[in-house]
Design an enzyme around this catalytic site. Structure first.
Site, short mmCIF file in Angstrom:
data_model
loop_
_atom_site.label_atom_id
_atom_site.label_comp_id
_atom_site.label_asym_id
_atom_site.label_seq_id
_atom_site.Cartn_x
_atom_site.Cartn_y
_atom_site.Cartn_z
N SER A 112 -0.94 -53.45 -27.07
CA SER A 112 -0.04 -52.60 -27.72
C SER A 112 0.47 -53.52 -28.66
CB SER A 112 -1.13 -51.19 -27.71
OG SER A 112 0.51 -51.61 -26.51
N SER A 113 1.87 -53.61 -28.24
CA SER A 113 2.88 -54.37 -29.01
C SER A 113 2.64 -55.59 -29.80
CB SER A 113 3.14 -54.43 -28.81
OG SER A 113 4.02 -53.67 -27.17
N ASP A 156 -1.61 -63.09 -26.24
CA ASP A 156 -1.63 -61.54 -26.60
C ASP A 156 -1.83 -61.48 -28.14
OD1 ASP A 156 0.39 -61.96 -27.07
OD2 ASP A 156 0.68 -60.15 -25.77
#
Ligand code: MEV
Length: 322
Positions: A112-113, A156
């Site tokens: 999510s970050s 990511d």
């Protein structure tokens, strides 16, 4: 007032975690659970962040003080530093209202970050009419993540930007889309939130103590990841499952496996999965199991019975989009 809305996918690591922090390759896939970011220009010289998913219904920060508070609440950190870095890099400035809404919990380890970082920078590039290339978006997002947590390979962020299933080499040296499609996997959440920087530092410590041995483990993970690349594209699930099991053994030897992860992994294997491993930093978060139509239900039931929460996702999702 002018506004921009974007969404970015979450991710799941398939092969190569931890080794990728040391400049080695990994395989990551974007999932169909998304982070939505709406940014709006405001007259007042304030950043207003509305992020109820992370307990921030109305966070306010003076634009001239971005990044100055050493105790920015966790849920606001990536947004605030992303805005600060964007303003500095592109010499722009304005009051802003940013709203974030996520399809997935920040506890799952779906990134999510990184998804919110990419979302904010992409939304700002729309608001300020800067047509940032994907590489520029990656570079500023990666700087933001490193400014905050000091460690990380950036895989990511690549998943959030390019989407699909990617071959990614640590730091973003190489990013190549693979022919992955929607992979037949089951995801089991342990119920435990892992702290990635802590686990990366734990492996760093092992590496300091036993550099030659750990180097060999990274080498073996690299060989597995390289082999997995072709096998994944050939859709040979039996072999891909074997490689997941091999990768899991090496992650265990690095000290990032846990009893809870192991119990979900063994439950999945015993219920007929081709292979199973932890996904991401370890220490908690999620495990993944490779299945087919015949075994999917039994594997899901087994994970559930072993105390895990089955998360239904599709892989190979689209990258950042307006
Ligand atoms: C965490 O999801 C994966 C790690 O390899 C860290 C990183 O690559 O940034 C452990």
């Amino acid at each position: 007032m002018k506004s921009a809305e974007v969404s970015t996918p979450g991710k799941l690591m398939l092969f190569g975690e931890h080794a990728v922090v040391y400049g080695r390759p990994c395989i990551v896939t974007a999932v169909d659970q998304r982070m939505n970011v709406i940014a709006e220009i405001r007259e007042r010289n304030i950043l207003q962040l509305i992020a109820p998913d992370v307990g921030l219904p109305n966070y306010l920060q003076d634009i001239d003080d971005l990044g100055k508070n050493p105790n920015i609440p966790k849920g606001a950190r990536f947004v605030e530093i992303a805005v600060k870095n964007f303003f500095e890099k592109y010499a722009v400035k304005s009051g802003l209202k940013i709203e974030t809404r996520s399809d997935f919990s920040s506890e799952f380890g779906f990134g999510s970050s990184s998804a919110v970082t990419v979302g904010v920078i992409k939304a700002l590039s729309e608001l300020f009419d800067l047509k940032l290339t994907e590489q520029k978006l990656f570079d500023l997002s990666y700087k933001t993540v490193l400014d905050i947590q000091g460690v990380g390979s950036g895989f990511d962020l690549a998943a959030a930007i390019w989407g699909e299933t990617l071959w990614f080499v640590g730091g973003g040296k190489t990013i190549i889309p693979l022919d992955g499609g929607n992979l037949p996997i089951v995801v089991g959440y342990t119920g435990i939130k892992a702290d990635t920087p802590t686990l990366v530092r734990k492996v760093e410590e092992e590496n300091r103590k036993y550099p030659k041995t750990i180097e060999k483990i990274f080498e073996a993970i690299t060989l597995i990841t390289e082999e997995a690349k072709d096998i994944l594209e050939r859709r040979d699930w039996v072999k891909l499952g074997d490689l997941m099991n091999l990768n899991q053994g090496l992650l265990d030897s690095l000290g990032v496996n846990t009893k809870v992860l192991s119990s979900l992994i063994y439950a999945a294997r015993e219920a007929g999965a081709f292979g199973a491993k932890l996904s991401g930093a370890g220490g908690g978060d999620c495990m993944i199991a490779l299945v087919d139509n015949q075994t999917r239900e039994a594997v899901e039931r087994a994970i559930d019975k072993a105390g895990g929460k089955v998360l239904r996702i599709k892989t190979g999702a689209e990258g950042v989009r307006k």
